[in-house]
Enzyme design. Structure first.
Site, PDB file in Angstrom:
ATOM      1  N   HIS A 196      27.026 -15.356  57.213  1.00 53.83           N
ATOM      2  CA  HIS A 196      25.565 -15.057  57.168  1.00 53.83           C
ATOM      3  C   HIS A 196      25.167 -16.259  57.728  1.00 53.83           C
ATOM      4  CE1 HIS A 196      22.676 -15.956  53.239  1.00 53.83           C
ATOM      5  NE2 HIS A 196      21.860 -15.495  54.733  1.00 53.83           N
ATOM      6  N   GLU A 231      25.051 -10.636  57.691  1.00 49.47           N
ATOM      7  CA  GLU A 231      24.342 -10.979  56.501  1.00 49.47           C
ATOM      8  C   GLU A 231      23.129 -11.511  57.303  1.00 49.47           C
ATOM      9  OE1 GLU A 231      26.844 -11.216  52.137  1.00 49.47           O
ATOM     10  OE2 GLU A 231      25.876 -12.491  53.001  1.00 49.47           O
ATOM     11  N   HIS A 285      29.296 -11.454  45.499  1.00 52.50           N
ATOM     12  CA  HIS A 285      29.163 -12.931  45.146  1.00 52.50           C
ATOM     13  C   HIS A 285      29.447 -13.211  44.059  1.00 52.50           C
ATOM     14  CE1 HIS A 285      25.101 -15.555  45.619  1.00 52.50           C
ATOM     15  NE2 HIS A 285      25.846 -15.842  44.519  1.00 52.50           N
TER      16      HIS A 285
END
EC number: 2.6.99.2
Length: 258
Positions: free
Chosen positions: A42, A69, A213
């Site tokens: 990310h 991400e 997540h």
């Protein structure tokens, strides 16, 4: 079930001391040796862990596909189009958040999303949208023409932690989930049923389905049993275990649960 290993927290450890070690790049060969299917990173707008050079090196040198991400901001899409990872997962960002708190507001950001998706797909980059488990978000994602969706499993993970760990007795307890165990069990069951039904709905619409997540060695199996989910992206729990077992064994341990 495919496993994407998110290596952001290696960079978190590096940034804790603002030094050059550990380098997330060193994890690539270990992840491949441990039979990970994908590397996930990310690149946040605030660059709190991964930096541009990390993303460039990882995407250029990884033997595994890289899932980048990033937010939908044009400047982030510029970077993604230049680096051309295998996939880009578009995620929401708030500068004050500790970690991504929820899915994209797909139904409220269609113009911005359409432009980002168009630019990425023109570079032959697969696009995934990180969404909350909701039927309107699934339908909107399909309408936008993306290849993948990734369900945000944070609510499921939080309920599980409050029910089956000591989280409720710590300073990280979640006030809105301080509920009777019978209520939490029902909520957990409903969350899994929702994930299963929405995954099936997404597949009917031609979407590939991932989830991630808050997934860890304790809560992952129930999600992994949902047949329509093809891929899980997991990071913090794997990196945390690697402190004690080494990264290769931590990944192998997770793979054994999928």
């Amino acid at each position: 079930m495919l496993l994407g290993v998110n290596i952001d927290h290696i960079a978190v450890l590096r940034e804790a001391r603002k030094v050059a070690d550990p380098d997330p790049l060193d994890a690539l060969g270990i992840c491949k040796r441990a039979r990970a299917d994908q590397i996930t990173i990310h690149l946040r707008e605030d660059r709190r862990h991964m930096h541009d050079m990390d993303a460039k090196n990882i995407i250029e040198l990884s033997a595994l596909p890289v899932n980048l991400e990033c937010a939908t901001e044009p400047s982030m899409i510029d970077i993604a189009c230049r680096l051309r990872p295998h996939r880009v997962t578009l995620v929401p960002e708030k500068r004050e958040e500790v970690t991504t708190e929820g899915g994209l507001a797909v139904t409220g950001e269609q113009t911005r999303l359409q432009e980002a998706i168009k630019r990425l797909q023109e570079k032959e980059i697969e696009v995934s949208l990180f969404i909350d488990p909701a039927s309107d978000a699934v339908k909107a994602s399909s309408d936008l023409g993306v290849e993948w969706i990734e369900f945000h499993t944070g609510k499921y993970a939080n309920i599980y932690a409050m029910l089956y760990s000591n989280l409720s007795k710590t300073h990280h307890s979640i006030p809105e989930l301080k509920l009777p165990r019978s209520v939490l069990k029902k909520m957990l069951e409903e969350e899994l049923e929702s994930l299963s039904a929405l995954s099936a709905e997404a597949r009917v619409l031609g979407l590939k389905v991932a989830a991630g997540h808050g997934l860890n060695y304790h809560n992952v199996q129930a999600v992994a049993q949902i047949e329509e989910i093809e891929e899980l992206n997991i990071g913090q729990s794997i990196i945390a275990r690697s402190v004690y077992t080494g990264l290769e064994q931590a990944i192998l341990d997770m793979k054994s649960l999928l």
